[in-house]
Design a protein around this motif. Structure first.
Motif, PDB file in Angstrom:
ATOM      1  N   SER A 180       0.918  -1.219  -0.043  1.00 22.96           N
ATOM      2  CA  SER A 180      -0.036  -0.049  -0.031  1.00 22.96           C
ATOM      3  C   SER A 180       0.898   1.150  -0.160  1.00 22.96           C
ATOM      4  CB  SER A 180      -0.937   0.065   1.092  1.00 22.96           C
ATOM      5  OG  SER A 180      -1.625   1.344   1.167  1.00 22.96           O
ATOM      6  N   HIS A 181       1.527   1.533   1.069  1.00 20.09           N
ATOM      7  CA  HIS A 181       2.518   2.903   1.237  1.00 20.09           C
ATOM      8  C   HIS A 181       3.481   3.138   0.248  1.00 20.09           C
ATOM      9  CE1 HIS A 181       1.298   2.363   5.738  1.00 20.09           C
ATOM     10  NE2 HIS A 181       0.241   2.399   4.827  1.00 20.09           N
ATOM     11  N   MET A 182       4.402   1.968  -0.136  1.00 22.97           N
ATOM     12  CA  MET A 182       5.390   1.920  -1.237  1.00 22.97           C
ATOM     13  C   MET A 182       4.642   2.313  -2.576  1.00 22.97           C
ATOM     14  SD  MET A 182       6.904   0.348  -3.827  1.00 22.97           S
ATOM     15  CE  MET A 182       6.717  -1.393  -3.290  1.00 22.97           C
ATOM     16  N   PRO A 183       3.625   1.538  -3.136  1.00 23.47           N
ATOM     17  CA  PRO A 183       2.879   1.775  -4.389  1.00 23.47           C
ATOM     18  C   PRO A 183       2.313   3.121  -4.384  1.00 23.47           C
ATOM     19  CG  PRO A 183       2.389  -0.519  -3.500  1.00 23.47           C
ATOM     20  CD  PRO A 183       3.157   0.243  -2.166  1.00 23.47           C
ATOM     21  N   HIS A 184       1.827   3.638  -3.246  1.00 19.72           N
ATOM     22  CA  HIS A 184       1.159   4.878  -3.326  1.00 19.72           C
ATOM     23  C   HIS A 184       2.278   5.868  -3.869  1.00 19.72           C
ATOM     24  CE1 HIS A 184      -1.859   7.913  -2.451  1.00 19.72           C
ATOM     25  NE2 HIS A 184      -0.705   8.689  -2.217  1.00 19.72           N
ATOM     26  N   LEU A 185       3.334   5.950  -3.244  1.00 22.16           N
ATOM     27  CA  LEU A 185       4.615   6.993  -3.488  1.00 22.16           C
ATOM     28  C   LEU A 185       4.865   6.707  -4.953  1.00 22.16           C
ATOM     29  CD1 LEU A 185       6.403   7.229  -0.269  1.00 22.16           C
ATOM     30  CD2 LEU A 185       5.177   8.788  -1.420  1.00 22.16           C
ATOM     31  N   VAL A 186       4.933   5.327  -5.315  1.00 24.42           N
ATOM     32  CA  VAL A 186       5.612   5.187  -6.759  1.00 24.42           C
ATOM     33  C   VAL A 186       4.585   5.624  -7.771  1.00 24.42           C
ATOM     34  CG1 VAL A 186       5.988   3.381  -8.476  1.00 24.42           C
ATOM     35  CG2 VAL A 186       7.029   3.181  -6.104  1.00 24.42           C
ATOM     36  N   SER A 187       3.254   5.510  -7.618  1.00 20.37           N
ATOM     37  CA  SER A 187       2.002   5.921  -8.345  1.00 20.37           C
ATOM     38  C   SER A 187       2.202   7.646  -8.034  1.00 20.37           C
ATOM     39  CB  SER A 187       0.719   5.888  -7.635  1.00 20.37           C
ATOM     40  OG  SER A 187      -0.262   6.387  -8.524  1.00 20.37           O
ATOM     41  N   THR A 188       2.731   8.171  -7.305  1.00 17.06           N
ATOM     42  CA  THR A 188       2.756   9.712  -7.145  1.00 17.06           C
ATOM     43  C   THR A 188       3.862  10.372  -7.770  1.00 17.06           C
ATOM     44  OG1 THR A 188       1.787   9.746  -4.856  1.00 17.06           O
ATOM     45  CG2 THR A 188       3.137  11.435  -5.321  1.00 17.06           C
ATOM     46  N   LEU A 189       5.095   9.391  -7.804  1.00 15.79           N
ATOM     47  CA  LEU A 189       6.243   9.734  -8.499  1.00 15.79           C
ATOM     48  C   LEU A 189       5.897   9.779 -10.033  1.00 15.79           C
ATOM     49  CD1 LEU A 189       8.874   8.039  -6.576  1.00 15.79           C
ATOM     50  CD2 LEU A 189       8.645  10.150  -6.650  1.00 15.79           C
ATOM     51  N   VAL A 190       5.244   8.773 -10.654  1.00 15.14           N
ATOM     52  CA  VAL A 190       4.975   8.613 -12.034  1.00 15.14           C
ATOM     53  C   VAL A 190       3.927   9.909 -12.483  1.00 15.14           C
ATOM     54  CG1 VAL A 190       3.614   7.589 -13.609  1.00 15.14           C
ATOM     55  CG2 VAL A 190       5.072   6.210 -12.015  1.00 15.14           C
ATOM     56  N   ALA A 191       2.859  10.078 -11.503  1.00 13.68           N
ATOM     57  CA  ALA A 191       2.038  11.375 -11.814  1.00 13.68           C
ATOM     58  C   ALA A 191       2.667  12.601 -11.677  1.00 13.68           C
ATOM     59  CB  ALA A 191       0.941  11.160 -10.672  1.00 13.68           C
ATOM     60  N   ALA A 192       3.675  12.797 -10.928  1.00 18.88           N
ATOM     61  CA  ALA A 192       4.325  13.953 -10.717  1.00 18.88           C
ATOM     62  C   ALA A 192       5.057  14.533 -12.141  1.00 18.88           C
ATOM     63  CB  ALA A 192       5.471  13.818  -9.765  1.00 18.88           C
ATOM     64  N   ARG A 193       5.510  13.294 -13.025  1.00 14.12           N
ATOM     65  CA  ARG A 193       5.940  13.452 -14.297  1.00 14.12           C
ATOM     66  C   ARG A 193       5.215  14.308 -15.283  1.00 14.12           C
ATOM     67  NH1 ARG A 193      10.144  14.273 -13.017  1.00 14.12           N
ATOM     68  NH2 ARG A 193       9.334  14.145 -11.094  1.00 14.12           N
ATOM     69  N   LEU A 194       3.817  14.196 -14.792  1.00 10.14           N
ATOM     70  CA  LEU A 194       2.882  14.777 -15.794  1.00 10.14           C
ATOM     71  C   LEU A 194       2.396  16.480 -15.500  1.00 10.14           C
ATOM     72  CD1 LEU A 194       0.191  12.103 -15.750  1.00 10.14           C
ATOM     73  CD2 LEU A 194       1.886  12.526 -17.459  1.00 10.14           C
ATOM     74  N   GLN A 207      -5.332   3.891 -20.930  1.00 16.83           N
ATOM     75  CA  GLN A 207      -5.881   3.445 -19.768  1.00 16.83           C
ATOM     76  C   GLN A 207      -4.528   3.058 -18.795  1.00 16.83           C
ATOM     77  OE1 GLN A 207      -8.944   3.332 -19.059  1.00 16.83           O
ATOM     78  NE2 GLN A 207      -8.517   2.564 -17.045  1.00 16.83           N
ATOM     79  N   GLY A 208      -3.404   2.694 -19.255  1.00 15.76           N
ATOM     80  CA  GLY A 208      -2.363   2.388 -18.905  1.00 15.76           C
ATOM     81  C   GLY A 208      -1.748   3.350 -17.626  1.00 15.76           C
ATOM     82  N   ILE A 209      -1.722   4.637 -17.941  1.00  7.25           N
ATOM     83  CA  ILE A 209      -1.345   5.773 -17.352  1.00  7.25           C
ATOM     84  C   ILE A 209      -2.465   6.143 -16.204  1.00  7.25           C
ATOM     85  CG2 ILE A 209      -2.125   7.738 -18.771  1.00  7.25           C
ATOM     86  CD1 ILE A 209       1.210   7.499 -16.567  1.00  7.25           C
ATOM     87  N   ARG A 210      -3.719   5.897 -16.644  1.00  9.05           N
ATOM     88  CA  ARG A 210      -4.933   6.151 -15.655  1.00  9.05           C
ATOM     89  C   ARG A 210      -4.796   5.058 -14.588  1.00  9.05           C
ATOM     90  NH1 ARG A 210      -7.796   7.038 -20.476  1.00  9.05           N
ATOM     91  NH2 ARG A 210      -8.283   8.894 -20.843  1.00  9.05           N
ATOM     92  N   ASP A 211      -4.299   3.853 -14.776  1.00  2.76           N
ATOM     93  CA  ASP A 211      -4.225   2.911 -13.925  1.00  2.76           C
ATOM     94  C   ASP A 211      -3.089   3.183 -12.856  1.00  2.76           C
ATOM     95  OD1 ASP A 211      -6.301   1.252 -14.906  1.00  2.76           O
ATOM     96  OD2 ASP A 211      -5.117  -0.025 -15.961  1.00  2.76           O
TER      97      ASP A 211
END
Length: 364
Positions: A180-194, A207-211
């Motif tokens: 949970s916690h680590m995946p959330h940060l990884v998701s955040t790091l990817v979203a921050a590139r946008l 859909q891939g980037i949305r997921d």
């Protein structure tokens, strides 16, 4: 359980209160923000008044940093027969509570728990009485935990239609750091590139980037509280992810080389990482927490009009096919989309034929 007091009427607290109230439990609501408690009460989660005497169960749904203080206050005031919290970390709050010098008899009336459910939205308006249905609900009893309190916690889990899982508190914290916690940060790091990406690039999002970025929409304040309570295990995992990223970067750089041997090494490095990802992904539990199963996908083109999904599901039902999962990929710049129906392998040709006969366009 006939009476309960829920302290903290955010998403989790209000959802638990709604589930209890639906089962006939008299629920009292309290929150540091009275307006939030009134909102939860207006939704049917209970009444925003303190009970006149001790309730059967006190549920503390405060952020991890405030759990110990809220529990200690409730215990010293004698607000309940049993006490539990629903914070996303367990070891730290338990140790903080023990350090407050409470009578051991009071500590025996407490059990730490964590329902493994949530949403990107927070607050009582995001709550739902079925939020926990079918989801794991971790219980972390110790040798000192009173049997009556454990039974009350199990009754709460049952009323919420969740699945009880017993774990050691520190083992739980390491586990949620991983899933949970680590995946959330990884998701955040990817979203921050946008954030500052060119608009033309962002418009290509599929859909891939949305997921990958969906959970990055969560409330930052809530996640600061969560991560502050479990920083060590999360940092350890991110360090491992960083090492994998460094290795992958080196492999990708090698693919740019003019040297054949370096390019082969780069291909091997990228392939190794992708295969490790495959191996990890197949370990993710399937529907209802069962062992992972192999499914097939039937993709149906639809127009963005009312009733399209209902028609597809009705036609699948007529064909006698159970849809295990569904996702929708919207076409960029068009009022159309692709509905991906996940079914058992033997059902895929049956569903494909049935939908074609009913006029649906199937994407191979």
């Amino acid at each position: 359980m006939r009476t309960a007091l829920v302290i903290g009427t955010g998403l989790i607290g209000t959802s638990a209160a709604l589930a209890l109230a639906a089962r006939g439990v008299a629920v009292h609501l309290a929150d540091h923000d009275p307006e939030q408690a009134r909102t939860a009460a207006a939704l049917g989660a209970g009444i925003d008044k303190e009970p006149e005497g001790p309730v059967d169960l006190v549920v503390v749904a405060a952020p991890p940093a405030y759990v110990a203080a809220a529990l200690a206050d409730a215990m010293r005031r004698g607000l309940g027969r049993g006490y539990l919290d629903v914070a996303s970390v367990k070891g730290g709050p338990r140790r903080e509570l023990e350090a407050l010098g409470l009578d051991p008899a009071l500590l025996a009336r407490y059990i730490g728990t964590h329902p493994m459910a949530g949403r990107e939205k927070s607050g009582p308006l995001a709550a739902s009485g079925d939020l926990f249905e079918g989801r794991p609900w971790v219980l972390t009893p110790t040798r000192e935990t009173d049997t009556e309190v454990l039974n009350l916690a199990l009754e709460l889990v049952s009323f919420c239609r969740a699945v009880p899982v017993v774990m050691d508190a520190d083992a739980h914290d390491r586990a949620v750091a991983l899933v949970s916690h680590m995946p959330h940060l990884v998701s955040t790091l990817v979203a921050a590139r946008l954030e500052h990406a060119e608009e033309a690039a962002v418009r290509l999002c599929g859909q891939g980037i949305r997921d990958v970025t969906r959970i990055a929409a969560s409330d930052p304040r809530m996640w600061i509280d969560i991560l502050s309570a479990n920083p060590g295990p999360v940092a350890d995992l991110l360090s491992e992810v960083a090492a994998d990223l460094d290795e992958t970067v080196r492999a990708l750089r090698a693919l740019q080389s003019s040297d054949d041997a370096e390019r082969r090494a780069g291909t091997d490095g990228v392939g190794k990482m992708l295969r490790r990802g495959n191996a990890g992904q197949v370990r993710v539990p399937g529907k209802h927490g069962s062992a992972p199963q192999v499914y097939e996908t039937v993709s149906v083109l639809i127009n963005d009009q009312p009733g399209q999904l209902a028609r597809i599901f009705a036609d699948a039902g007529v064909a006698g096919v159970n849809v295990e999962d569904v996702r929708i990929e919207h076409a960029t710049g068009q009022q159309a989309g692709l509905v991906q129906l996940t079914v058992e392998p033997q059902a895929a040709p049956v569903l494909t034929t049935a939908l074609r006969e009913r006029g649906w366009a199937i994407r191979q």
